[in-house]
Scaffold this motif. Sequence first.
Motif, short mmCIF file in Angstrom:
data_model
loop_
_atom_site.label_atom_id
_atom_site.label_comp_id
_atom_site.label_asym_id
_atom_site.label_seq_id
_atom_site.Cartn_x
_atom_site.Cartn_y
_atom_site.Cartn_z
N VAL A 165 0.39 -1.40 0.17
CA VAL A 165 -0.29 0.19 -0.18
C VAL A 165 0.32 1.40 0.11
O VAL A 165 0.77 2.25 -1.02
CB VAL A 165 -1.01 0.12 0.91
N PHE A 169 1.86 3.93 -3.55
CA PHE A 169 0.91 5.45 -2.80
C PHE A 169 1.47 6.07 -3.18
O PHE A 169 1.05 7.23 -3.89
CB PHE A 169 0.24 4.73 -2.09
N THR A 195 -3.18 1.16 -4.96
CA THR A 195 -2.70 0.66 -3.65
C THR A 195 -3.65 -1.17 -3.42
O THR A 195 -4.05 -1.99 -3.22
CB THR A 195 -3.49 1.22 -2.23
N ASP A 227 -4.62 -5.95 2.43
CA ASP A 227 -4.44 -4.72 1.76
C ASP A 227 -6.31 -4.75 1.51
O ASP A 227 -6.47 -3.52 1.27
CB ASP A 227 -3.91 -5.72 0.34
N GLY A 231 -7.02 -0.17 2.16
CA GLY A 231 -7.86 -0.35 0.88
C GLY A 231 -8.98 1.14 0.66
O GLY A 231 -9.22 2.35 0.47
#
Length: 470
Positions: A165, A169, A195, A227, A231
């Motif tokens: 992530v 990002f 991400t 994730d 997210g």
Amino acid sequence: MIFAQPIINSITWVNSLALTLQSPLLATTNEAENAPIVLTGVLLSLVFIYLASKIGGELSRMLDLPPVLGELVAGVVVGASALHLVVFPESGAVASDSVVMTILQFINNLSPDAVTSIFQSQSEAVSILAELGVIILLFEIGLESDLKELQKVGYQATIVACVGVAVPFTAGTVGLIYLFHAPVIPAIFAGAALTATSIGITSKVLSELGQLKSREGQIIVGAAVIDDILGIIVLAVVASLAKTGEVDIFNVIYLIISATVFLIGSILLGKYFNQSFVAIANKLQTRGNLIIPAFIFAFFMAFLGNAIHLEAILGAFAAGLVLDETDKRKELDEQVKPIADILVPIFFVTVGTKVDLSVLNPVVPENREGLIIATFLIVVAIIGKIVTGWAVFGQPGINRLAVGIGMIPRGEVGLVFAGIGSASGALDKPLQAAIIIMVILTTFLAPPLLRFAFKQSEEIKELEKADLLG
């Protein structure tokens, strides 16, 4: 308070189901007389979806590629990019774009207003079936996963997810601001889209490769689940930024706490639920004595996930993990498979149908800028996830490349980011097109790359074994 939207948010579900109950048949139209026509449209759409799924899957298997890749490509062929056999309003299509609607209008001599209403209702019904498909897929993946093994790699999966992530990002947001001079909020939105990881696509490929229970597979699945949670939190933050210009801290804290409590609580309580589940299944004497209680539990968990503004698929996955610990796991797994064979292809084909390859056309001026930005986003999207494999430590002999590649596909999750960004007005057309291109390529590249990574790893192991024997 602004909440992150799942793949199909709870409002859509409630509205769709409410409309369904208004008609005598499985349809989502306000006019009862159009209900049989809506059902006809759904049935014809399913014919096209299943044909595409089977042909695509078989061709992919012939080419020694994962069948899920064939289903995705087949969806592109029958969808908005080519044949227009199955299209959806959320992709920008209208009733006149749909071959199904053209056929229904010819058969029933419908008015333009009726066609529009039927198209909307038919699309909602197919979307709900697709969402049921991914819920059952994640329930099946949970059943096939080993909770004890997943717990062993839990800290590794958490690190992989956090790196997966943070790296894309940061690189995506900073790169868009300094290289392409994008405004801050659109750049953050695009960075957030980087991400995402599609747990549905990755886990299906791992299952087909027989790698779901491998160390790499367990790390990938665990990281993809975490994730997904991260997210959702990131999406809530950027959605707040896009709408109000500031972050709703209370919402972020709520999402973190609710996600943690939900997953850990469901697994801990599952230890007590397992015995009751087996006892109930043994006492029931009619058909479905095992599968129906299992689906009641899975759908209830999915409902809870949606109700607290997480994703329904997380609840279904947790339900599968819980029932994986019962004595009935193998029997239940066999009974779930034929149901998954019916509903899961709808999900993968519809993901493909919503992809619009026209954004790749360089003749359109807006697409040219989008293609340049897309090239940057694709590089960041791939490298930003591949590096996660090298975040794994204390695991000698681990296939780090496979772990990284397993995190690459953005799939439907990435499309949700693009859709919400577009709806909020945060993304202009070039940046939106760039995100869609990134989602398309990462989704289609990951399955063959993952297969290649595992194949190379097996060949290296065989050579090392031969050297030792020699």
